[in-house]
Motif scaffolding. Structure first.
Motif, PDB file in Angstrom:
ATOM      1  N   MET A   1     -23.676 -15.970  50.061  1.00 53.62           N
ATOM      2  CA  MET A   1     -22.837 -17.149  50.045  1.00 53.62           C
ATOM      3  C   MET A   1     -22.332 -17.411  51.462  1.00 53.62           C
ATOM      4  O   MET A   1     -21.781 -16.540  52.105  1.00 53.62           O
ATOM      5  CB  MET A   1     -21.670 -16.909  49.079  1.00 53.62           C
ATOM      6  N   ALA A   2     -22.544 -18.609  51.968  1.00 55.67           N
ATOM      7  CA  ALA A   2     -22.064 -18.988  53.294  1.00 55.67           C
ATOM      8  C   ALA A   2     -20.653 -19.552  53.166  1.00 55.67           C
ATOM      9  O   ALA A   2     -20.344 -20.256  52.205  1.00 55.67           O
ATOM     10  CB  ALA A   2     -22.995 -20.030  53.911  1.00 55.67           C
ATOM     11  N   ILE A   3     -19.812 -19.216  54.143  1.00 58.18           N
ATOM     12  CA  ILE A   3     -18.430 -19.691  54.126  1.00 58.18           C
ATOM     13  C   ILE A   3     -17.977 -20.045  55.540  1.00 58.18           C
ATOM     14  O   ILE A   3     -18.562 -19.593  56.526  1.00 58.18           O
ATOM     15  CB  ILE A   3     -17.457 -18.653  53.532  1.00 58.18           C
ATOM     16  N   LEU A   4     -16.925 -20.843  55.597  1.00 55.21           N
ATOM     17  CA  LEU A   4     -16.208 -21.101  56.837  1.00 55.21           C
ATOM     18  C   LEU A   4     -14.848 -20.448  56.691  1.00 55.21           C
ATOM     19  O   LEU A   4     -14.176 -20.628  55.671  1.00 55.21           O
ATOM     20  CB  LEU A   4     -16.023 -22.598  57.073  1.00 55.21           C
ATOM     21  N   ILE A   5     -14.435 -19.708  57.688  1.00 54.28           N
ATOM     22  CA  ILE A   5     -13.134 -19.040  57.671  1.00 54.28           C
ATOM     23  C   ILE A   5     -12.259 -19.732  58.707  1.00 54.28           C
ATOM     24  O   ILE A   5     -12.609 -19.795  59.878  1.00 54.28           O
ATOM     25  CB  ILE A   5     -13.276 -17.546  58.009  1.00 54.28           C
ATOM     26  N   GLY A   6     -11.127 -20.257  58.255  1.00 58.40           N
ATOM     27  CA  GLY A   6     -10.194 -20.911  59.160  1.00 58.40           C
ATOM     28  C   GLY A   6      -9.576 -19.905  60.110  1.00 58.40           C
ATOM     29  O   GLY A   6      -9.068 -18.872  59.687  1.00 58.40           O
ATOM     30  N   MET A   7      -9.632 -20.193  61.403  1.00 53.48           N
ATOM     31  CA  MET A   7      -9.132 -19.263  62.408  1.00 53.48           C
ATOM     32  C   MET A   7      -7.886 -19.780  63.116  1.00 53.48           C
ATOM     33  O   MET A   7      -7.249 -19.042  63.855  1.00 53.48           O
ATOM     34  CB  MET A   7     -10.220 -19.004  63.458  1.00 53.48           C
ATOM     35  N   SER A   8      -7.540 -21.056  62.917  1.00 54.48           N
ATOM     36  CA  SER A   8      -6.385 -21.609  63.626  1.00 54.48           C
ATOM     37  C   SER A   8      -5.811 -22.788  62.848  1.00 54.48           C
ATOM     38  O   SER A   8      -6.424 -23.300  61.913  1.00 54.48           O
ATOM     39  CB  SER A   8      -6.786 -22.061  65.033  1.00 54.48           C
ATOM     40  N   GLY A   9      -4.635 -23.213  63.272  1.00 58.78           N
ATOM     41  CA  GLY A   9      -4.006 -24.395  62.684  1.00 58.78           C
ATOM     42  C   GLY A   9      -3.685 -24.228  61.217  1.00 58.78           C
ATOM     43  O   GLY A   9      -3.435 -23.124  60.725  1.00 58.78           O
ATOM     44  N   ASP A  10      -3.705 -25.346  60.480  1.00 58.20           N
ATOM     45  CA  ASP A  10      -3.367 -25.349  59.062  1.00 58.20           C
ATOM     46  C   ASP A  10      -4.375 -24.586  58.201  1.00 58.20           C
ATOM     47  O   ASP A  10      -4.079 -24.247  57.064  1.00 58.20           O
ATOM     48  CB  ASP A  10      -3.276 -26.786  58.530  1.00 58.20           C
ATOM     49  N   VAL A  11      -5.573 -24.339  58.712  1.00 57.14           N
ATOM     50  CA  VAL A  11      -6.607 -23.670  57.922  1.00 57.14           C
ATOM     51  C   VAL A  11      -6.687 -22.170  58.191  1.00 57.14           C
ATOM     52  O   VAL A  11      -7.515 -21.481  57.606  1.00 57.14           O
ATOM     53  CB  VAL A  11      -7.994 -24.309  58.158  1.00 57.14           C
ATOM     54  N   LYS A  12      -5.828 -21.658  59.073  1.00 54.37           N
ATOM     55  CA  LYS A  12      -5.898 -20.235  59.447  1.00 54.37           C
ATOM     56  C   LYS A  12      -5.779 -19.356  58.204  1.00 54.37           C
ATOM     57  O   LYS A  12      -4.853 -19.489  57.413  1.00 54.37           O
ATOM     58  CB  LYS A  12      -4.797 -19.890  60.441  1.00 54.37           C
ATOM     59  N   GLY A  13      -6.755 -18.464  58.030  1.00 53.30           N
ATOM     60  CA  GLY A  13      -6.753 -17.532  56.910  1.00 53.30           C
ATOM     61  C   GLY A  13      -7.349 -18.088  55.628  1.00 53.30           C
ATOM     62  O   GLY A  13      -7.465 -17.369  54.650  1.00 53.30           O
ATOM     63  N   LYS A  14      -7.757 -19.348  55.614  1.00 46.06           N
ATOM     64  CA  LYS A  14      -8.355 -19.941  54.411  1.00 46.06           C
ATOM     65  C   LYS A  14      -9.875 -19.854  54.502  1.00 46.06           C
ATOM     66  O   LYS A  14     -10.453 -19.976  55.573  1.00 46.06           O
ATOM     67  CB  LYS A  14      -7.939 -21.398  54.247  1.00 46.06           C
ATOM     68  N   SER A  15     -10.505 -19.650  53.354  1.00 50.19           N
ATOM     69  CA  SER A  15     -11.964 -19.590  53.293  1.00 50.19           C
ATOM     70  C   SER A  15     -12.493 -20.827  52.582  1.00 50.19           C
ATOM     71  O   SER A  15     -11.971 -21.213  51.537  1.00 50.19           O
ATOM     72  CB  SER A  15     -12.416 -18.341  52.530  1.00 50.19           C
TER      73      SER A  15
END
Length: 166
Positions: A1-15
């Protein structure tokens, strides 16, 4: 499964699980991944699955899209690649040895946002080249130095007056 992991801003820590053949990112509500940053264009970029691999494509955004610190218009994605959309940063990830294919059909699947990060904070902070530096306020320091200087000048003036009278 491919994912994007938030690394900054409002998406930090969200997958963000990539479950569509094309995932768009931007400020407009019709994007698969909606980003609230002013540095992100309405339709900023997209990730598309083409010919057996994922491709990052800039959609003529104002502030550009970067892949591993390099500006790109279109580039293939590999696990652990860092994607910068305006000022928002993501890490593209896939399981080792995984065939990079969308995980489900294109039907009515939605992007799933989880509150649980796939990497620890220390790992993401070390990997990030785009995290904002914290600026410490030096106002208190300058006020303190100024007060010490004023007190020193007053003491020297008092000492000079006392010695002058002798």
């Amino acid at each position: 499964m491919a994912i994007l992991i938030g690394m900054s801003g409002d998406v930090k820590g969200k997958s963000f699980v990539i479950e569509h053949e094309t995932v768009s990112m931007g400020r407009k509500s019709e994007n698969t991944i909606k980003l609230a940053s002013a540095a992100v264009s309405g339709r900023h970029c997209e990730i598309a699955f083409e010919s057996g691999h994922y491709v990052l494509r800039d959609l003529d955004s104002t502030n550009g899209t970067r892949l591993n610190s390099q500006p790109v218009t279109e580039a293939p994605l590999n696990p652990k690649d860092l994607i910068q959309v305006g000022t928002v940063e993501f890490m593209f990830d896939a399981e080792p040895g995984e065939k990079l294919t969308p995980s489900s059909s294109i039907s009515d699947t939605k992007v799933i946002v989880t509150s649980e990060p796939r990497v620890s904070f220390s790992q993401s902070a070390a990997a990030s080249q785009f995290t904002a530096r914290k600026r410490e306020s030096r106002t208190g320091f300058y006020v303190l130095v100024g007060l010490v200087a004023v007190v020193a000048i007053v003491l020297v003036a008092i000492l000079a007056i006392l010695l002058w009278d002798l």
